[in-house]
Design a protein around this motif. Structure first.
Motif, PDB file in Angstrom:
ATOM      1  N   ASP A 289       0.824  -1.200   0.000  1.00 54.36           N
ATOM      2  CA  ASP A 289       0.000   0.000   0.000  1.00 54.36           C
ATOM      3  C   ASP A 289       0.860   1.252   0.000  1.00 54.36           C
ATOM      4  O   ASP A 289       0.500   2.266  -0.592  1.00 54.36           O
ATOM      5  CB  ASP A 289      -0.910   0.016   1.232  1.00 54.36           C
ATOM      6  CG  ASP A 289      -2.009  -1.024   1.157  1.00 54.36           C
ATOM      7  OD1 ASP A 289      -2.276  -1.526   0.051  1.00 54.36           O
ATOM      8  OD2 ASP A 289      -2.588  -1.334   2.218  1.00 54.36           O
ATOM      9  N   GLU A 290       2.018   1.176   0.673  1.00 58.58           N
ATOM     10  CA  GLU A 290       2.880   2.351   0.769  1.00 58.58           C
ATOM     11  C   GLU A 290       3.426   2.755  -0.601  1.00 58.58           C
ATOM     12  O   GLU A 290       3.486   3.943  -0.935  1.00 58.58           O
ATOM     13  CB  GLU A 290       4.048   2.086   1.733  1.00 58.58           C
ATOM     14  CG  GLU A 290       3.655   1.995   3.199  1.00 58.58           C
ATOM     15  CD  GLU A 290       3.026   0.659   3.573  1.00 58.58           C
ATOM     16  OE1 GLU A 290       3.078  -0.277   2.750  1.00 58.58           O
ATOM     17  OE2 GLU A 290       2.479   0.574   4.682  1.00 58.58           O
ATOM     18  N   VAL A 291       3.829   1.769  -1.381  1.00 58.09           N
ATOM     19  CA  VAL A 291       4.374   2.065  -2.711  1.00 58.09           C
ATOM     20  C   VAL A 291       3.275   2.616  -3.627  1.00 58.09           C
ATOM     21  O   VAL A 291       3.491   3.591  -4.359  1.00 58.09           O
ATOM     22  CB  VAL A 291       5.037   0.813  -3.322  1.00 58.09           C
ATOM     23  CG1 VAL A 291       5.442   1.066  -4.766  1.00 58.09           C
ATOM     24  CG2 VAL A 291       6.261   0.421  -2.495  1.00 58.09           C
ATOM     25  N   LEU A 292       2.093   2.019  -3.562  1.00 56.02           N
ATOM     26  CA  LEU A 292       0.982   2.529  -4.366  1.00 56.02           C
ATOM     27  C   LEU A 292       0.616   3.941  -3.924  1.00 56.02           C
ATOM     28  O   LEU A 292       0.367   4.821  -4.761  1.00 56.02           O
ATOM     29  CB  LEU A 292      -0.224   1.601  -4.243  1.00 56.02           C
ATOM     30  CG  LEU A 292      -1.458   2.007  -5.070  1.00 56.02           C
ATOM     31  CD1 LEU A 292      -1.113   2.080  -6.561  1.00 56.02           C
ATOM     32  CD2 LEU A 292      -2.596   1.029  -4.838  1.00 56.02           C
ATOM     33  N   ASP A 293       0.618   4.177  -2.628  1.00 54.75           N
ATOM     34  CA  ASP A 293       0.325   5.508  -2.093  1.00 54.75           C
ATOM     35  C   ASP A 293       1.344   6.525  -2.614  1.00 54.75           C
ATOM     36  O   ASP A 293       0.986   7.652  -2.991  1.00 54.75           O
ATOM     37  CB  ASP A 293       0.357   5.441  -0.560  1.00 54.75           C
ATOM     38  CG  ASP A 293      -0.124   6.724   0.086  1.00 54.75           C
ATOM     39  OD1 ASP A 293      -1.172   7.241  -0.314  1.00 54.75           O
ATOM     40  OD2 ASP A 293       0.560   7.203   1.010  1.00 54.75           O
ATOM     41  N   ALA A 294       2.610   6.128  -2.643  1.00 56.15           N
ATOM     42  CA  ALA A 294       3.666   7.015  -3.148  1.00 56.15           C
ATOM     43  C   ALA A 294       3.424   7.352  -4.617  1.00 56.15           C
ATOM     44  O   ALA A 294       3.538   8.514  -5.023  1.00 56.15           O
ATOM     45  CB  ALA A 294       5.031   6.351  -2.964  1.00 56.15           C
ATOM     46  N   ALA A 295       3.078   6.349  -5.409  1.00 59.34           N
ATOM     47  CA  ALA A 295       2.840   6.587  -6.834  1.00 59.34           C
ATOM     48  C   ALA A 295       1.633   7.489  -7.038  1.00 59.34           C
ATOM     49  O   ALA A 295       1.664   8.419  -7.856  1.00 59.34           O
ATOM     50  CB  ALA A 295       2.645   5.261  -7.560  1.00 59.34           C
ATOM     51  N   GLU A 296       0.576   7.232  -6.278  1.00 64.78           N
ATOM     52  CA  GLU A 296      -0.657   8.015  -6.430  1.00 64.78           C
ATOM     53  C   GLU A 296      -0.447   9.479  -6.027  1.00 64.78           C
ATOM     54  O   GLU A 296      -1.129  10.360  -6.533  1.00 64.78           O
ATOM     55  CB  GLU A 296      -1.775   7.410  -5.584  1.00 64.78           C
ATOM     56  CG  GLU A 296      -2.281   6.093  -6.132  1.00 64.78           C
ATOM     57  CD  GLU A 296      -3.324   5.447  -5.239  1.00 64.78           C
ATOM     58  OE1 GLU A 296      -4.059   4.580  -5.734  1.00 64.78           O
ATOM     59  OE2 GLU A 296      -3.372   5.773  -4.030  1.00 64.78           O
ATOM     60  N   ASN A 297       0.476   9.710  -5.125  1.00 64.46           N
ATOM     61  CA  ASN A 297       0.676  11.074  -4.615  1.00 64.46           C
ATOM     62  C   ASN A 297       1.865  11.796  -5.216  1.00 64.46           C
ATOM     63  O   ASN A 297       2.151  12.932  -4.833  1.00 64.46           O
ATOM     64  CB  ASN A 297       0.792  11.034  -3.091  1.00 64.46           C
ATOM     65  CG  ASN A 297      -0.564  10.786  -2.438  1.00 64.46           C
ATOM     66  OD1 ASN A 297      -1.384  11.676  -2.351  1.00 64.46           O
ATOM     67  ND2 ASN A 297      -0.802   9.552  -2.034  1.00 64.46           N
ATOM     68  N   CYS A 298       2.568  11.162  -6.149  1.00 65.47           N
ATOM     69  CA  CYS A 298       3.651  11.865  -6.827  1.00 65.47           C
ATOM     70  C   CYS A 298       3.048  13.024  -7.626  1.00 65.47           C
ATOM     71  O   CYS A 298       2.137  12.809  -8.428  1.00 65.47           O
ATOM     72  CB  CYS A 298       4.398  10.910  -7.770  1.00 65.47           C
ATOM     73  SG  CYS A 298       5.598  11.770  -8.810  1.00 65.47           S
ATOM     74  N   PRO A 299       3.530  14.237  -7.420  1.00 66.00           N
ATOM     75  CA  PRO A 299       2.900  15.401  -8.061  1.00 66.00           C
ATOM     76  C   PRO A 299       3.031  15.415  -9.576  1.00 66.00           C
ATOM     77  O   PRO A 299       2.294  16.147 -10.246  1.00 66.00           O
ATOM     78  CB  PRO A 299       3.626  16.594  -7.425  1.00 66.00           C
ATOM     79  CG  PRO A 299       4.925  16.042  -6.935  1.00 66.00           C
ATOM     80  CD  PRO A 299       4.641  14.629  -6.523  1.00 66.00           C
ATOM     81  N   VAL A 300       3.961  14.644 -10.119  1.00 60.59           N
ATOM     82  CA  VAL A 300       4.157  14.656 -11.573  1.00 60.59           C
ATOM     83  C   VAL A 300       3.944  13.273 -12.202  1.00 60.59           C
ATOM     84  O   VAL A 300       4.282  13.062 -13.365  1.00 60.59           O
ATOM     85  CB  VAL A 300       5.560  15.199 -11.938  1.00 60.59           C
ATOM     86  CG1 VAL A 300       5.664  16.680 -11.590  1.00 60.59           C
ATOM     87  CG2 VAL A 300       6.654  14.405 -11.246  1.00 60.59           C
ATOM     88  N   GLU A 301       3.374  12.339 -11.416  1.00 58.86           N
ATOM     89  CA  GLU A 301       3.119  10.972 -11.892  1.00 58.86           C
ATOM     90  C   GLU A 301       4.353  10.367 -12.563  1.00 58.86           C
ATOM     91  O   GLU A 301       4.300   9.851 -13.676  1.00 58.86           O
ATOM     92  CB  GLU A 301       1.908  10.919 -12.832  1.00 58.86           C
ATOM     93  CG  GLU A 301       0.606  11.090 -12.090  1.00 58.86           C
ATOM     94  CD  GLU A 301      -0.615  10.650 -12.899  1.00 58.86           C
ATOM     95  OE1 GLU A 301      -0.462  10.114 -14.009  1.00 58.86           O
ATOM     96  OE2 GLU A 301      -1.740  10.855 -12.397  1.00 58.86           O
ATOM     97  N   ALA A 302       5.473  10.457 -11.864  1.00 58.72           N
ATOM     98  CA  ALA A 302       6.727   9.927 -12.412  1.00 58.72           C
ATOM     99  C   ALA A 302       6.922   8.446 -12.123  1.00 58.72           C
ATOM    100  O   ALA A 302       7.821   7.829 -12.686  1.00 58.72           O
ATOM    101  CB  ALA A 302       7.907  10.716 -11.842  1.00 58.72           C
ATOM    102  N   ILE A 303       6.084   7.897 -11.257  1.00 59.98           N
ATOM    103  CA  ILE A 303       6.281   6.510 -10.816  1.00 59.98           C
ATOM    104  C   ILE A 303       5.342   5.582 -11.578  1.00 59.98           C
ATOM    105  O   ILE A 303       4.139   5.831 -11.666  1.00 59.98           O
ATOM    106  CB  ILE A 303       6.016   6.389  -9.302  1.00 59.98           C
ATOM    107  CG1 ILE A 303       6.980   7.295  -8.534  1.00 59.98           C
ATOM    108  CG2 ILE A 303       6.151   4.926  -8.847  1.00 59.98           C
ATOM    109  CD1 ILE A 303       6.655   7.424  -7.056  1.00 59.98           C
ATOM    110  N   THR A 304       5.910   4.531 -12.146  1.00 61.39           N
ATOM    111  CA  THR A 304       5.128   3.507 -12.834  1.00 61.39           C
ATOM    112  C   THR A 304       5.290   2.182 -12.100  1.00 61.39           C
ATOM    113  O   THR A 304       6.402   1.811 -11.710  1.00 61.39           O
ATOM    114  CB  THR A 304       5.594   3.355 -14.291  1.00 61.39           C
ATOM    115  OG1 THR A 304       5.395   4.593 -14.977  1.00 61.39           O
ATOM    116  CG2 THR A 304       4.804   2.261 -15.014  1.00 61.39           C
ATOM    117  N   ILE A 305       4.176   1.501 -11.917  1.00 61.68           N
ATOM    118  CA  ILE A 305       4.177   0.185 -11.260  1.00 61.68           C
ATOM    119  C   ILE A 305       3.585  -0.837 -12.218  1.00 61.68           C
ATOM    120  O   ILE A 305       2.469  -0.652 -12.718  1.00 61.68           O
ATOM    121  CB  ILE A 305       3.330   0.202  -9.970  1.00 61.68           C
ATOM    122  CG1 ILE A 305       3.824   1.267  -8.992  1.00 61.68           C
ATOM    123  CG2 ILE A 305       3.334  -1.181  -9.312  1.00 61.68           C
ATOM    124  CD1 ILE A 305       2.886   1.476  -7.800  1.00 61.68           C
TER     125      ILE A 305
END
Ligand code: SF4
Length: 78
Positions: free
Chosen positions: A48-64
């Motif tokens: 959940d923490e990793v998904l939370d990080a991706a969802e809250n990245c201000p520039v959507e730089a994280i892909t899972i």
């Protein structure tokens, strides 16, 4: 083993080094010398923490992407 694992990447062309992902999921992300986020490992357990990080990245730089199935977990399809 049926544990879900994710391949996590950060687009360095997008990352602005806010550090939000490191605060939300410090076990998964760290900032490099240029203050850009790097996944600590390429493949990690789903959390959940990793998904939370991706969802809250201000520039959507994280892909899972889910390992094995190739399903894109984040960002969601439009
Ligand atoms: S939250 Fe997004 S912009 Fe901020 S450091 Fe992480 S990947 Fe970079």
């Amino acid at each position: 083993m049926s544990e879900t694992t994710w391949s996590v990447t950060v687009d360095k062309d997008l990352c602005i080094g806010s550090g939000g992902c490191v605060l939300r999921a410090p076990e998964a992300f760290e900032l490099d010398a240029a203050r850009q986020s790097c996944p600590r490992v390429e493949v990690m357990a789903a959390s959940d923490e990793v998904l939370d990080a991706a969802e809250n990245c201000p520039v959507e730089a994280i892909t899972i992407v889910e390992e094995g199935t190739g399903t894109v977990v984040f960002p969601p399809a439009d």
